[in-house]
Write a protein that holds these residues in place. Sequence first.
Motif, mmCIF file in Angstrom:
data_model
loop_
_atom_site.group_PDB
_atom_site.id
_atom_site.type_symbol
_atom_site.label_atom_id
_atom_site.label_comp_id
_atom_site.label_asym_id
_atom_site.label_seq_id
_atom_site.Cartn_x
_atom_site.Cartn_y
_atom_site.Cartn_z
ATOM 1 N N VAL A 1 0.966 -1.210 0.257
ATOM 2 C CA VAL A 1 0.136 -0.079 -0.129
ATOM 3 C C VAL A 1 0.863 1.171 -0.082
ATOM 4 O O VAL A 1 0.665 2.454 -0.588
ATOM 5 C CB VAL A 1 -0.805 0.024 1.181
ATOM 6 N N ARG A 2 1.998 1.233 0.798
ATOM 7 C CA ARG A 2 2.846 2.443 0.853
ATOM 8 C C ARG A 2 3.437 2.580 -0.338
ATOM 9 O O ARG A 2 4.032 3.666 -0.888
ATOM 10 C CB ARG A 2 3.951 2.259 2.110
ATOM 11 N N TYR A 3 3.781 1.516 -1.017
ATOM 12 C CA TYR A 3 4.701 1.660 -2.373
ATOM 13 C C TYR A 3 3.734 2.052 -3.340
ATOM 14 O O TYR A 3 4.172 3.001 -4.210
ATOM 15 C CB TYR A 3 5.037 0.051 -2.811
ATOM 16 N N ILE A 4 2.592 1.586 -3.300
ATOM 17 C CA ILE A 4 1.607 1.941 -4.520
ATOM 18 C C ILE A 4 1.235 3.761 -4.197
ATOM 19 O O ILE A 4 1.378 4.337 -5.195
ATOM 20 C CB ILE A 4 0.338 1.317 -4.473
ATOM 21 N N ARG A 5 1.154 4.013 -3.104
ATOM 22 C CA ARG A 5 0.881 5.696 -2.720
ATOM 23 C C ARG A 5 2.160 6.257 -3.059
ATOM 24 O O ARG A 5 1.976 7.336 -3.961
ATOM 25 C CB ARG A 5 0.765 5.508 -1.286
ATOM 26 N N GLN A 6 3.391 5.645 -3.042
ATOM 27 C CA GLN A 6 4.615 6.289 -3.352
ATOM 28 C C GLN A 6 4.596 6.563 -4.741
ATOM 29 O O GLN A 6 4.780 7.656 -5.466
ATOM 30 C CB GLN A 6 5.740 5.658 -3.017
ATOM 31 N N ILE A 7 4.206 5.520 -5.723
ATOM 32 C CA ILE A 7 4.278 5.610 -7.207
ATOM 33 C C ILE A 7 3.129 6.800 -7.714
ATOM 34 O O ILE A 7 3.566 7.685 -8.478
ATOM 35 C CB ILE A 7 3.699 4.219 -7.607
ATOM 36 N N ILE A 8 1.889 6.418 -7.007
ATOM 37 C CA ILE A 8 0.854 7.744 -7.640
ATOM 38 C C ILE A 8 1.722 9.336 -7.189
ATOM 39 O O ILE A 8 1.343 9.885 -7.990
ATOM 40 C CB ILE A 8 -0.343 7.387 -6.624
ATOM 41 N N GLN B 1 4.605 10.087 -6.920
ATOM 42 C CA GLN B 1 5.631 10.328 -8.100
ATOM 43 C C GLN B 1 4.939 10.638 -9.166
ATOM 44 O O GLN B 1 5.318 11.800 -10.135
ATOM 45 C CB GLN B 1 6.370 9.313 -8.224
ATOM 46 N N LYS B 2 4.003 9.991 -9.873
ATOM 47 C CA LYS B 2 3.236 10.242 -11.139
ATOM 48 C C LYS B 2 2.620 11.488 -11.247
ATOM 49 O O LYS B 2 2.444 12.099 -12.063
ATOM 50 C CB LYS B 2 2.372 9.184 -11.333
#
Length: 377
Positions: free
Chosen positions: A365-372, A374-375
Motif C-alpha cells: 500500500v505504501r509502495y503504491i501510494r509512493q508511485i501515485i 511520483q506520477k
Amino acid sequence: MKETVIVLDGALGAVLSLCRSAEAHGLQTVVVCIERNRCDIYGHSKYVSAVYYSAVDDLLHTFTEICTHCQVKGKPLLLFTADIYCMIVNKRRACFDRIVTLCMPSSEIIDGFCYKNKAGDMAKANGLTVPRTTCINDMQDVEKVADTFTFPVIIKPLSVEHGEQIGFKYKILNRNGFMQEDLWNSLSGNLLCQEYIPGSDNSYWFYVFFRSGQGDVTECMGVKTMQSNGIMAVGTTRYNPELAQVAREFLKRIGYVGIGGIEYKQCNGAYYFIEMSTRTEGFLPISDMAGVSIADAAFQYYRTGETPCKESRQWDGIRYISVLSAVAEVLRRKNVKTVMRALLLLLFSRKGYWVECFFRDGTYVRYIRQIIKQKMG
C-alpha cells in the motif's frame, strides 16, 4: 543480542518473503536500501526490525554500523534480491565475509551467471541445452549473425551494469531491424545476441530453489503464465519431474549452494536454458504460496547447517499474481486481447494469490501510494 539477517533491497516481494520467514525463525530483520525513498516503504512493516539507507560504496561501513547499533549476535546473514548486489559484494568478497555471512554461491558462479556472455557457455558445458548465442562487438559480428543465425533474434544487455547504459531489458528483432547500423554504433560491446526460441508465455518455465551444502534441494517450479517486459506478472505452479531432474543435475555439476532461480523455455520437447539468477527471484513468494518456502529452507540451513528432514512437494495449480506487473503489461501492449486476458487471470483464478495482498503488512500500500505521488508530481 539477537541473531540477525540483513536483506539488500530489490524486488519488494522477495524482500518481504525473506523477512517474514526470518521473523518466524526468531531472527531480527534489517533491510538496507540504496534509494532513500525505498526506506519509507519498509518502515512500518511488521516483518522488518530496522531499515537503513546506504550508498553502494558505503555498504561495508553500513553493515558494521548495523552490527554495532542493532546488538547483533555473531555475524549477521546477508541475502540478496538483485543481481547488482551480488556483483558488487563478490568483487570484495573477502572484505564482506569478515563482517557478514554471505548467503550466495561461489565467486565462480557469480562471475559466470551474472554476465550473460559467460552464462550460456557455462550452462552448455554443464549439460544444459542453450540457444545459439554470441556477443556483438563490431559490425563484423553483426554481419556474422545475419549470415548464420536463424531469425528472429533476441538482444539483451550483457549484465545489469550494461543494462543501465542501454536502456532496455531485451528486444526481439527480425533481420531488417537487426541490420540497422544506428543501433550498433552506440551499443556494440554491451549486447548479447541469441537465437529466439519460439513460443508463448506458457512455454517459459521458472525454477526457484535452495540447494544446501549437502546437495539437498528445496524447489518450486511452474509456467510463466503472463509476463510484463520479462518480469513474471502471473505464474502457475506445475511440477515437472523431467525439468526437476535436469535442474538438480545441473546444480550438482556446478556445485551450487544457496538460493537461486533458473528460467527455461520449452520448444520441440527440449528445455532451453535462458538465464539463471544467483539470488532470490522477485517472485519468491510463489514458493510460500505453494507450501515449499525457499526462504524457510535457506534459514534453517544457514542457522543450523541442516535442511528439512523430509522434502516437501509443492502444491500445483497455485497462481501467483502481481497486479502491478499485469497492469503494466496492459498499458504497454494497449490492445483488447491483453486487457481481457489480464482480467480473466486477475479475477477468475480459483487458487490465485495477489502478491500485493499476500503479506498483509501495508508495505505494498505504501509502495503504491509512493508511485501515485511520483506520477502526480
